[in-house]
Motif scaffolding. Structure first.
Motif, short mmCIF file in Angstrom:
data_model
loop_
_atom_site.label_atom_id
_atom_site.label_comp_id
_atom_site.label_asym_id
_atom_site.label_seq_id
_atom_site.Cartn_x
_atom_site.Cartn_y
_atom_site.Cartn_z
N GLN A 170 3.37 40.34 19.78
CA GLN A 170 2.55 41.03 18.77
C GLN A 170 2.50 40.23 17.47
OE1 GLN A 170 4.27 44.90 18.23
NE2 GLN A 170 2.60 45.88 19.34
N PHE A 171 3.68 39.73 17.08
CA PHE A 171 3.80 38.96 15.84
C PHE A 171 2.94 37.70 15.92
CE2 PHE A 171 5.91 35.98 12.96
CZ PHE A 171 6.20 36.76 11.86
N ALA A 172 3.06 37.00 17.05
CA ALA A 172 2.32 35.74 17.24
C ALA A 172 0.82 35.98 17.21
CB ALA A 172 2.73 35.10 18.55
N GLU A 173 0.42 37.08 17.80
CA GLU A 173 -1.01 37.40 17.83
C GLU A 173 -1.52 37.69 16.42
OE1 GLU A 173 -3.50 40.74 20.10
OE2 GLU A 173 -1.91 39.78 21.29
N LYS A 174 -0.72 38.47 15.70
CA LYS A 174 -1.12 38.84 14.33
C LYS A 174 -1.31 37.61 13.44
CE LYS A 174 0.54 41.43 10.34
NZ LYS A 174 1.65 42.20 9.81
N TRP A 175 -0.39 36.66 13.56
CA TRP A 175 -0.41 35.50 12.65
C TRP A 175 -1.03 34.25 13.29
CZ3 TRP A 175 -0.17 36.92 7.94
CH2 TRP A 175 0.61 38.02 7.58
N GLU A 176 -1.51 34.39 14.51
CA GLU A 176 -2.14 33.27 15.22
C GLU A 176 -1.23 32.06 15.30
OE1 GLU A 176 -5.79 33.02 12.99
OE2 GLU A 176 -6.76 34.43 14.34
N ILE A 177 -0.02 32.31 15.81
CA ILE A 177 0.93 31.23 16.02
C ILE A 177 1.42 31.30 17.47
CG2 ILE A 177 1.68 31.05 13.60
CD1 ILE A 177 4.07 32.82 14.31
N GLU A 178 2.20 30.28 17.86
CA GLU A 178 2.69 30.23 19.25
C GLU A 178 3.84 31.23 19.45
OE1 GLU A 178 1.60 28.19 21.77
OE2 GLU A 178 -0.01 27.73 20.33
N VAL A 179 3.99 31.66 20.69
CA VAL A 179 5.15 32.49 21.00
C VAL A 179 6.00 31.72 22.03
CG1 VAL A 179 3.75 33.83 22.63
CG2 VAL A 179 5.90 34.74 21.85
N TYR A 180 7.30 31.68 21.79
CA TYR A 180 8.20 30.96 22.70
C TYR A 180 9.16 31.94 23.37
CZ TYR A 180 6.33 26.90 20.38
OH TYR A 180 5.47 25.95 19.89
N GLU A 181 9.19 31.90 24.69
CA GLU A 181 10.12 32.78 25.40
C GLU A 181 11.42 32.05 25.66
OE1 GLU A 181 8.44 34.95 28.64
OE2 GLU A 181 6.50 35.14 27.61
N ASP A 182 11.34 30.73 25.67
CA ASP A 182 12.52 29.92 25.95
C ASP A 182 12.96 29.25 24.64
OD1 ASP A 182 14.43 28.37 27.30
OD2 ASP A 182 13.02 26.68 27.30
N ILE A 183 14.22 29.48 24.26
CA ILE A 183 14.67 28.98 22.95
C ILE A 183 14.70 27.45 22.90
CG2 ILE A 183 17.20 29.05 23.31
CD1 ILE A 183 17.15 30.45 20.41
N GLU A 184 14.93 26.80 24.03
CA GLU A 184 14.92 25.33 24.05
C GLU A 184 13.52 24.80 23.73
OE1 GLU A 184 17.54 23.32 24.22
OE2 GLU A 184 18.83 25.09 24.36
N GLN A 185 12.53 25.43 24.33
CA GLN A 185 11.15 25.00 24.05
C GLN A 185 10.79 25.27 22.58
OE1 GLN A 185 8.61 27.02 26.82
NE2 GLN A 185 9.29 25.73 28.54
N PHE A 186 11.33 26.36 22.07
CA PHE A 186 11.11 26.72 20.66
C PHE A 186 11.66 25.60 19.76
CE2 PHE A 186 13.20 28.84 16.95
CZ PHE A 186 12.08 29.34 16.29
N PHE A 187 12.92 25.21 20.00
CA PHE A 187 13.52 24.16 19.17
C PHE A 187 12.77 22.83 19.32
CE2 PHE A 187 17.65 26.70 19.29
CZ PHE A 187 17.52 27.12 17.96
N ASP A 188 12.29 22.54 20.53
CA ASP A 188 11.57 21.28 20.75
C ASP A 188 10.31 21.17 19.92
OD1 ASP A 188 13.35 20.33 22.50
OD2 ASP A 188 12.23 20.84 24.33
N ALA A 189 9.71 22.35 19.60
CA ALA A 189 8.40 22.34 18.96
C ALA A 189 8.44 22.35 17.43
CB ALA A 189 7.61 23.54 19.45
N ILE A 190 9.64 22.44 16.85
CA ILE A 190 9.69 22.66 15.40
C ILE A 190 10.67 21.73 14.67
CG2 ILE A 190 9.06 25.10 15.57
CD1 ILE A 190 12.10 25.66 15.33
#
Ligand code: CTP
Length: 444
Positions: A170-190
């Protein structure tokens, strides 16, 4: 003699500035250039200036066009300068067309065509690699962060991580950003992690982010144990990473001004700092239902302790907590007293209790008072023995104020700022220690 005046920030001096000054000089015989102070720029929403004022003045001087350079430090100054310096022509670039027409009553106003395809903003963006920020948590504060981050150049909100996948979608949709379900992928992208999750999860997320080589901005209180704070700050330092506690008050221009005045000797030696912050809250809110990490002090304590630690230091001799609790044992109203060798700190906070949220700093020559919301300082008064003598100060506080801390965080990451004086590691560690002691005494 025709006298001309122009103003600007002249950050990262570029061709557009040079051509503007050249043509301004050609309009008359004598050119005065007003260079803005960092504080003035901040107050009008221009944050992230890179060159210090002396460099910006030096660059204007080097062009050889300016006969005189003055400092511009407040809005409304132009009107006075024009009369004071007996100006014939006021000029600025065409990006300001119309804005200064009101000066036509005092001198001629000329808007010079702006040089195309160059600006300080553009150069600042080119110099700095855009830092991608990832948010952990999707609550109220995370929702305030995204629009504020948009106002700071050099940073972009990449995505969000929250184990509650429904909220993060919901948050990602509201702010038009990516959503990460996997924390490793999250860290890789930022590049930067903004930790805005529940208090008790801060330690784990901050540690994990630092171990992945990411800079961290963490909401207050960063952790609830002194040892944990020492460990995290120590590790960040070792790894050359910035770990930054987000107490927005510390970074806002008004609070900075207040500290400067309070420590200038104007009110003498400080003997007492009294801070209060109260909030009416829904009975079913997390703050009033989480029996371990809810309650007024964990929620608001960072704010009320801040001016005490900033003005009286972290070396207090003694600290005493006193709370009124609800039937679940949660503190609804807490008073903290810190004793120092030559002063006292008295802080009160409440949830579901309303009081006069003010900050009062008492000294041997006078006192400073800041009314609510002092944690977003915009105005304060200095009072003395003679009641009729009152000095008044004001500063802007734009939007939700997170833009100031985000811009200071970036300055540390990009090393345009070298130290964390606005909220030091030592102060963050002391705050964690105070939280720890409170929890130990209060939750047992
Ligand atoms: N200027 C210009 N041509 C440009 C950039 C600036 O003529 N390409 C002029 C502005 O209109 C102003 C003066 O230079 O009269 C100083 O502008 P300043 O705000 O310091 O420069 P900018 O590059 O516009 O800065 P920023 O991007 O931070 O707004």
């Amino acid at each position: 003699m025709v006298k001309v005046i122009t103003y600007g920030t002249f950050d990262l001096f570029h061709e557009g500035h040079y051509r503007l000054l050249q043509r301004a000089k050609a309009l008359g015989d004598y050119l005065i250039v007003g260079v803005t102070t960092e504080n003035y720029d901040k107050s009008r929403g221009k944050i992230g200036i890179i060159d210090p004022i002396l460099t910006r003045i030096e660059n204007v001087k080097k062009t050889g066009f300016a006969d005189e350079i003055i400092i511009e430090e407040a809005s409304g100054q132009k009107f006075n300068d024009i009369q004071k310096y007996d100006i014939d022509i006021f000029t600025v670039g065409s990006d300001w067309t119309g804005t200064f027409d009101y000066l036509n009553d005092y001198c001629k106003v000329v808007y010079l065509e702006r040089t195309k395809n160059i600006s300080s903003t553009m150069l600042r963006a080119q110099r700095q690699r855009i830092q991608r920020v990832g948010i952990i948590g999707t609550g109220r504060i995370a929702n305030r962060f995204v629009p504020e981050a948009k106002l700071v150049s050099g940073i972009s909100t990449q995505g969000v991580y929250n184990p509650h996948i429904h909220s993060s979608r919901q948050f990602a949709e509201k702010w038009e950003i990516e959503v990460y379900e996997d924390i490793e992928q999250f860290f890789d992208a930022i590049d930067i992690v903004y930790v805005a999750s529940p208090h008790e999860t801060h330690y784990g997320y901050v540690k994990c982010a630092l171990q992945h080589g990411k800079h961290v901005l963490c909401e207050k209180p960063i952790v609830l144990e002194k040892k944990q704070a020492e460990e995290l700050f120590g590790y960040a330092k070792e790894q050359g990473l910035v770990l930054f506690e987000g107490i927005k008050t510390s970074y806002c221009p008004g609070f900075q001004k207040l500290l400067g005045i309070a420590c200038s000797g104007m009110i003498g030696s400080i003997r007492n700092v009294e801070a209060c912050f109260t909030k009416l809250e829904d009975l079913d809110s997390r703050e009033l239902t989480d029996t371990k990490y809810g309650g007024s002090f964990i929620e608001l304590g960072s704010y009320i302790m801040l001016p005490i630690l900033k003005l009286l230091g972290t070396n207090y001799e003694n600290i005493v907590f006193d709370s009124i609790k609800d039937e679940k044992g949660l503190d609804l109203f807490t008073r903290v007293t810190l004793r120092y060798k030559n002063g006292l700190g008295t802080a009160t906070c409440g949830l579901g209790v309303k009081s006069d949220g003010r900050l009062l700093i008492s000294g041997t020559k006078g006192y400073i008072v800041v009314n609510a919301p002092w944690w977003k300082t915009t105005y304060f008064e200095v009072h003395y023995e003679q009641v009729e003598k009152v000095d008044k100060y004001s500063e802007t506080f734009l939007g939700d104020g997170l833009r100031y801390e985000i811009s200071d965080l970036l300055a540390l990451i990009n090393q345009t700022e070298k130290n964390d004086f606005k909220l030091t590691r030592g102060e963050s560690v002391a705050l964690a220690g105070i939280m720890e002691q409170f929890i130990k005494e209060n939750r047992s």
